[in-house]
Structures are given as structure tokens and as C-alpha cells.
Design a protein around this motif. Structure first.
Motif, mmCIF file in Angstrom:
data_model
loop_
_atom_site.group_PDB
_atom_site.id
_atom_site.type_symbol
_atom_site.label_atom_id
_atom_site.label_comp_id
_atom_site.label_asym_id
_atom_site.label_seq_id
_atom_site.Cartn_x
_atom_site.Cartn_y
_atom_site.Cartn_z
ATOM 1 N N LYS A 119 0.816 -1.218 0.000
ATOM 2 C CA LYS A 119 0.000 0.000 0.000
ATOM 3 C C LYS A 119 0.849 1.268 0.000
ATOM 4 N N GLU A 120 1.973 1.205 0.726
ATOM 5 C CA GLU A 120 2.860 2.376 0.801
ATOM 6 C C GLU A 120 3.426 2.691 -0.593
ATOM 7 N N VAL A 121 3.865 1.638 -1.288
ATOM 8 C CA VAL A 121 4.423 1.832 -2.634
ATOM 9 C C VAL A 121 3.330 2.351 -3.567
ATOM 10 N N GLU A 122 2.150 1.757 -3.446
ATOM 11 C CA GLU A 122 1.009 2.166 -4.286
ATOM 12 C C GLU A 122 0.723 3.663 -4.083
ATOM 13 N N ARG A 123 0.747 4.100 -2.830
ATOM 14 C CA ARG A 123 0.502 5.522 -2.534
ATOM 15 C C ARG A 123 1.568 6.396 -3.195
ATOM 16 N N ALA A 124 2.840 5.954 -3.074
ATOM 17 C CA ALA A 124 3.946 6.726 -3.652
ATOM 18 C C ALA A 124 3.807 6.794 -5.176
ATOM 19 N N ILE A 125 3.406 5.673 -5.782
ATOM 20 C CA ILE A 125 3.247 5.634 -7.246
ATOM 21 C C ILE A 125 2.223 6.689 -7.681
ATOM 22 N N PHE A 126 1.072 6.668 -7.021
ATOM 23 C CA PHE A 126 0.012 7.569 -7.467
ATOM 24 C C PHE A 126 0.296 9.033 -7.109
ATOM 25 N N ALA A 127 1.025 9.246 -6.027
ATOM 26 C CA ALA A 127 1.421 10.621 -5.699
ATOM 27 C C ALA A 127 2.334 11.156 -6.803
ATOM 28 N N SER A 128 3.237 10.319 -7.244
ATOM 29 C CA SER A 128 4.177 10.734 -8.286
ATOM 30 C C SER A 128 3.456 10.968 -9.619
ATOM 31 N N LEU A 129 2.554 10.055 -9.960
ATOM 32 C CA LEU A 129 1.800 10.208 -11.212
ATOM 33 C C LEU A 129 0.951 11.487 -11.172
ATOM 34 N N ARG A 130 0.445 11.812 -9.984
ATOM 35 C CA ARG A 130 -0.384 13.012 -9.832
ATOM 36 C C ARG A 130 0.457 14.269 -10.062
ATOM 37 N N GLN A 151 7.944 10.037 -21.804
ATOM 38 C CA GLN A 151 8.868 10.914 -21.081
ATOM 39 C C GLN A 151 8.311 11.252 -19.695
ATOM 40 N N ARG A 152 7.014 11.546 -19.660
ATOM 41 C CA ARG A 152 6.381 11.890 -18.385
ATOM 42 C C ARG A 152 6.364 10.681 -17.438
ATOM 43 N N ALA A 153 6.100 9.505 -18.017
ATOM 44 C CA ALA A 153 6.105 8.297 -17.184
ATOM 45 C C ALA A 153 7.492 8.063 -16.599
ATOM 46 N N LEU A 154 8.499 8.308 -17.425
ATOM 47 C CA LEU A 154 9.880 8.144 -16.953
ATOM 48 C C LEU A 154 10.189 9.125 -15.829
ATOM 49 N N ILE A 155 9.753 10.357 -16.017
ATOM 50 C CA ILE A 155 10.003 11.358 -14.966
ATOM 51 C C ILE A 155 9.288 10.947 -13.678
ATOM 52 N N ALA A 156 8.053 10.453 -13.829
ATOM 53 C CA ALA A 156 7.316 9.991 -12.634
ATOM 54 C C ALA A 156 8.085 8.866 -11.946
ATOM 55 N N SER A 157 8.695 7.983 -12.751
ATOM 56 C CA SER A 157 9.421 6.847 -12.172
ATOM 57 C C SER A 157 10.684 7.290 -11.445
ATOM 58 N N VAL A 158 11.174 8.446 -11.823
ATOM 59 C CA VAL A 158 12.404 8.933 -11.198
ATOM 60 C C VAL A 158 12.100 9.787 -9.963
ATOM 61 N N ILE A 159 11.069 10.635 -10.077
ATOM 62 C CA ILE A 159 10.812 11.531 -8.928
ATOM 63 C C ILE A 159 10.092 10.804 -7.796
ATOM 64 N N VAL A 160 9.627 9.586 -8.054
ATOM 65 C CA VAL A 160 8.881 8.856 -7.026
ATOM 66 C C VAL A 160 9.724 8.613 -5.770
ATOM 67 N N ARG A 161 11.037 8.552 -5.942
ATOM 68 C CA ARG A 161 11.877 8.361 -4.753
ATOM 69 C C ARG A 161 12.480 9.684 -4.273
ATOM 70 N N LYS A 162 11.920 10.778 -4.771
ATOM 71 C CA LYS A 162 12.288 12.135 -4.355
ATOM 72 C C LYS A 162 13.806 12.359 -4.383
ATOM 73 N N PRO A 163 14.387 12.303 -5.580
ATOM 74 C CA PRO A 163 15.844 12.507 -5.649
ATOM 75 C C PRO A 163 16.197 13.973 -5.455
ATOM 76 N N LYS A 164 17.441 14.208 -5.117
ATOM 77 C CA LYS A 164 17.897 15.600 -4.953
ATOM 78 C C LYS A 164 18.248 16.178 -6.319
ATOM 79 N N LEU A 165 18.719 15.283 -7.196
ATOM 80 C CA LEU A 165 19.182 15.738 -8.515
ATOM 81 C C LEU A 165 18.499 14.929 -9.615
ATOM 82 N N LEU A 166 18.051 15.646 -10.638
ATOM 83 C CA LEU A 166 17.449 14.998 -11.800
ATOM 84 C C LEU A 166 18.381 15.238 -12.993
ATOM 85 N N VAL A 167 18.874 14.148 -13.584
ATOM 86 C CA VAL A 167 19.777 14.274 -14.734
ATOM 87 C C VAL A 167 19.054 13.736 -15.962
#
Lengths: 261, 272
Positions: A119-130, A151-167
Motif C-alpha cells: 500500500k505504501e508503494v502504491e501511494r507513492a506511485i500515485f502521488a508521483s503520477l499526480r 517521457q512523463r512516465a519516466l520522470i514519474a518513475s524517477v521523482i517517485v523516490r524524491k531525488p535531490k538531482l534529476l539528470v
């Protein structure tokens, strides 16, 4: 997490493929917060520099630190801090993977196996997609997406773990002008509202780049870097793009090839 | 009327387990987009089987399955590491079958020379011997089927993610090389368990053809489709071999090819 460094430090870096040096004597310092464009013609070494920054390529000489960590040797730590988006054409979307699976793995990859979606992962997934605005695509398969949606799906997959840097490696390539502007808006939002540092390679300055990023002008070596208005001078552009011409006071880039040494 | 005596029942269980194992590994190879690896492996499979039969005949205690597993694993790792060393893939793909062909011929020669049953043993390697399956073989087959399906259950997402972009997976924190080795190991394990049932020749068809069928017909592919296909091919193939009194691997091959052709026709008729 206390970070030992405040940004990106690249000092006198050389990197090569087989015997060909793709970048030479590259030196750049970027202090957080930064929104940086790596700008240069095709073959200028932008992707090589990105690969060095994310630890995919070991430099043959020089020093690289990302928030104080060596990207090649301390990959495990940096995988939590750095989100990487490969060039659009290099990915292989398959009819087996849905958008939610991609985002789930973006979240779970830094964790130890077994990795499963609770459930925690599911919440994180949908927060990122939102955040990215593609909640409705969650159950779509990657082969069913347009270039911009992928491209947007990829960005969602990357920001889901809240990185400090996006390359991001050439994220604007193969997008139409509207999709480019939407993506740039989105990145600016991530930078400003979530405080993510951004490094993005591109070989073009689109008309929708209406804010002032830091620009690193590169053609196998760094020709200049700093605020866009200081870097993007006709003289610098002539150095980076060998076939630049001036017509009626306008600087025009006619060709898009790197200087071969 | 078809009478399922003990031997035939053992055979039926073997083809069910074999069908599930093959379709599972076909799924793994398809989602990890390494069907090319399957192609390379299967080239080396004949050599692995004949070498295994030879070693089993000489030593009397090293089972053929162990040699098949080790040989397949060694070839997979060899291919992976040579490609990583930037040796062109087509060169690597050419090396493996060439080396394997030499080993196959040498093993066949040795097998015929040292054992009076060498020729029949070599032939059973080629087309399998489902009716000679022992309870030990069945247990091994069941263990391998469970292992491969557990691997899929545990690492399905990871394998798909790596297949989507290995560099992205690496930067995100996955040990990409370890997962590739897991694919090689499970493929080799599956081959080692199923060769005795199906033979080396039909192994190609059973791994590759259902994958091709799924990719051609289904817009969205999942494990259930593969498992269903595995059973759809292996069980009727086995029953057909008993009814018509023909070689099991031959009848399974015919069904497999028929299913694939139906898949092609379906795709054509659906206009995809």
C-alpha cells in the motif's frame, strides 16, 4: 541525510570510448540549487558527461563528485540521490510493462529484494503520477504511450523516490513544440516547488525556455558556463557551433555537428 | 481407447511439468528481451547433451543434467562477458555454435566408441525419451518448475525494468549483471531438466515458438498466456504421440508449429 558536498564538482575530467576521447579537460562547478542546461552540438560529449555524472562511465582522468560522492564508486548512495532519464530512443518499451510497474521500480530499485508493491508503494506511485499529471495512464502499457507520455512516465518513475538531482539526457529530442514546452514547465515546477536540482542536456534552445538557467556550453570541453545571458554570446556560440553565421545582426546556427579533433 | 498406465501417466506428468517449465523460461527470456540468448544457448544444447551423455557413460555417476546445466551456464556467461568486452555480437554468436559443433561431434564420436548403447543414447538425446522418465527425473523436473516460477514471482518487475533500460536500472540501484546471471542460470536449469523429456531438437521450438506466438497475437503479454500455451502445446502433443504411436517430441513440435502459425494467421486477420 547530511551530504558531504553541496553540488556537482567536475575537475579536469577526461573520458573516452575505446581510443576516442569524447570529453577532455572538463571542469564545472555547480552549487545547489541549480537548473542547468548542458548545451552543445551533436557529438559534443554531453551524453558522455552525463554518463560520468551518474556513474555509468568511469573517467580516465580527473575528479568527479556529486554532493561529495564519487558516482562510480559510491553508486549505491547516489542511486537514492540521483534520478536519471536516459535518451528517449535508448529505452525499449515492451508490451509487458505498465506505467505503474515502471514507477514502482523507480521507487523499489533502491530497496533490497524482495521488492513488491504494497500500500505504501502504491501511494507513492500515485502521488508521483499526480505530480506529473498522468494518473490516468497508470494502467497503460509502455508500448501504448506517445513519446511525450513516455517521457512523463519516466520522470514519474524517477521523482517517485524524491531525488535531490534529476539528470536528463536529451529529454526534448523527438518531442513536438507543445510537448517540449510542457516538459520544460514541468521541470521548472519540480525545481521550484520540490527543490530538485536539474541537469539537462540539449542541443537546442527552444522558444519556450523563458526563464534563465545556468548554461554549460560544451564541445568536447567546457567552453563557458554560467548564467545563460553571459554564456550565450555570439562569440561563445561560434566556438561551440562551428558553422554559426551572422545575418543582419542575428546569430544563426546552421549546422549541428561537433568539432572533430 | 486411450489407457493411461503408470508409464504413460509418468510421461503425462513429465510433459505437464516440462511444458510449464519451458513456457516459464520462455516468458523470462521474452520479458528480459534475451530471446537471442535462447537461440545461442540452443545451438550449444546439442553439444551439452552429447557431452553430458558421454560423461555419464564414462563416469557412471555424473548425471547428464549436471553437465547440461554447467555447459549452458558457461556458454551464457561466455557470450555475456565477450559482448561486455566490446567484441561484436555477431562474432560472439558465431563463436558459440562453432565451438559447440566441435564438442558435439567429438562427444558423439566418443559416445559411439566407448559404449555399445552409444548410438541409441545419442538418439534419445536428440528426440527425448518421455516414456523412460524415472521418479527421480520427475522430482527434479518438479523442483526446477517450482524454482523457475518462484524466480518469476520474485523478480518479475526487476527483469522487466532491466529490459526496459539496463542503464536506468543500474543507475537506480539494481545489480544488473546479477539479474542477467539469474536469467542464464534459470534457463540452463530448465534445459537440464527438460532435455531428457523433450530432446534437444524440440527444445528450440518449445522455448521460442510460444514467445513468438504471444508477441504476435497479444497486445498485452503476461505469464498466464505463456503457461496456457505451454500446456496447450505439450499435453495434446503427448496424447497425439500415444494415439498415433509417434515420437513425442515430433508430435509436440507439430502442435507447437501449428499454434504459432495460427497466431500468425490471427494477427493477419486482426490486421495488426
Amino acid at each position: 541525510m547530511e551530504l558531504p558536498g553541496s553540488g556537482i564538482e567536475v575537475l579536469d575530467v577526461y573520458a573516452k570510448y575505446d581510443s576516442y576521447y569524447a570529453i577532455e579537460a572538463v571542469t564545472v562547478y555547480l552549487n545547489s540549487p541549480f537548473y542547468t542546461l548542458l548545451l552543445g552540438p551533436n557529438g559534443a560529449g554531453k551524453t558522455t558527461l552525463i554518463k560520468v555524472l551518474v556513474g555509468l562511465l568511469k573517467p580516465v582522468r580527473g575528479r568527479v563528485r556529486v554532493y561529495g560522492f564519487d558516482p562510480y564508486k559510491e553508486r549505491t548512495v547516489l542511486s537514492r540521490l540521483v534520478g536519471y532519464l536516459p535518451q528517449p530512443g535508448s529505452t525499449r518499451p515492451t508490451p509487458f510493462m505498465r506505467v505503474r510497474d515502471l514507477v514502482a521500480m523507480g521507487y523499489l530499485a533502491t530497496k533490497k529484494p524482495p521488492r513488491y508493491v504494497d500500500k505504501e508503494v502504491e501511494r507513492a506511485i500515485f502521488a508521483s503520477l499526480r505530480v506529473i499529471g498522468i494518473e490516468s495512464l497508470a494502467d497503460k502499457y509502455l508500448t501504448e504511450l506517445s513519446g511525450g507520455e513516455l517521457q512523463r512516465a519516466l520522470i514519474a518513475s524517477v521523482i517517485v523516490r524524491k531525488p535531490k538531482l534529476l539528470v536528463l539526457d536529451e529529454p526534448l529530442a523527438s518531442l513536438d513544440i507543445n510537448a517540449k514546452c510542457e516538459l520544460i514547465d514541468l521541470l521548472l515546477k519540480l525545481h521550484k516547488s520540490l527543490g530538485m536540482d536539474i541537469v539537462m542536456s540539449t542541443h537546442e534552445l527552444t522558444t519556450c525556455t523563458y526563464f534563465e538557467p545556468t548554461v554549460v556550453l560544451i564541445n568536447r570541453t567546457v567552453l563557458s558556463y554560467g548564467p545563460a545571458r553571459k554564456v550565450l554570446t555570439p562569440e561563445n556560440l561560434k566556438m561551440a557551433y562551428p558553422s554559426v553565421v551572422e545575418v543582419g545582426g542575428l546569430t544563426i546556427l546552421t549546422e549541428d555537428h561537433a568539432v572533430k579533433g | 481407447m486411450l489407457v493411461l498406465d503408470t508409464i504413460a501417466l509418468g510421461g503425462l506428468i513429465a510433459v505437464i511439468l516440462g511444458g510449464l517449465t519451458f513456457s516459464s523460461i520462455g516468458y523470462v527470456l521474452t520479458i528480459s528481451q534475451t530471446l537471442i540468448l535462447a537461440h545461442e544457448l540452443l545451438h550449444s544444447l546439442l553439444a551439452a547433451s552429447l557431452l553430458g551423455a558421454l560423461i555419464e557413460s564414462i563416469t557412471g555417476f555424473i548425471p547428464m543434467q549436471l553437465t547440461i546445466f554447467l555447459y549452458s551456464m558457461a556458454m551464457s556467461v561466455l557470450v555475456a562477458e565477450l559482448v561486455k568486452l566490446k567484441i561484436p555480437r555477431d562474432v560472439v554468436v558465431a563463436i558459440v555454435p562453432s565451438v559447440s559443433a566441435i564438442i558435439a561431434v567429438g562427444s558423439l564420436w566418443g559416445l559411439v566408441r566407448i559404449s555399445p548403447l552409444g548410438v541409441s543414447k545419442a538418439l534419445s538425446v536428440l528426440w527425448g525419451s518421455v516414456l523412460l522418465i524415472t521418479p527421480t527425473d520427475l522430482v527434479y523436473l518438479a523442483a526446477v518448475a517450482v524454482t523457475v516460477m518462484s524466480i518469476i514471482y520474485l523478480f518479475d518487475l526487476e527483469l522487466k525494468y532491466i529490459s526496459f533500460d539496463p542503464d536506468l536500472a543500474y543507475v537506480s540501484g539494481l545489480n544488473v549483471r546479477a539479474y542477467y546471471y539469474l536469467v542464464y542460470a534459470s534457463t540452463s536449469l530448465s534445459l537440464s531438466a527438460t532435455i531428457k523429456v523433450f530432446g534437444t531438437v524440440i527444445a528450440t521450438a518449445l522455448i521460442v515458438l510460444p514467445s513468438v506466438f504471444s508477441l504476435r497475437v497479444a497486445r498485452r503479454v503476461n505469464l498466464k498466456i505463456f503457461l496456457a500455451l505451454g500446456l496447450l502445446i505439450s499435453v495434446p502433443g503427448y496424447l497425439m504421440s500415444i494415439l498415433l504411436n509417434i515420437q513425442t517430441s515430433f508430435s509436440i513440435g507439430i502442435i507447437s508449429l501449428t499454434v504459432t502459425l495460427i497466431g500468425g494467421a490471427l494477427r493477419w486477420s486482426l490486421g495488426r
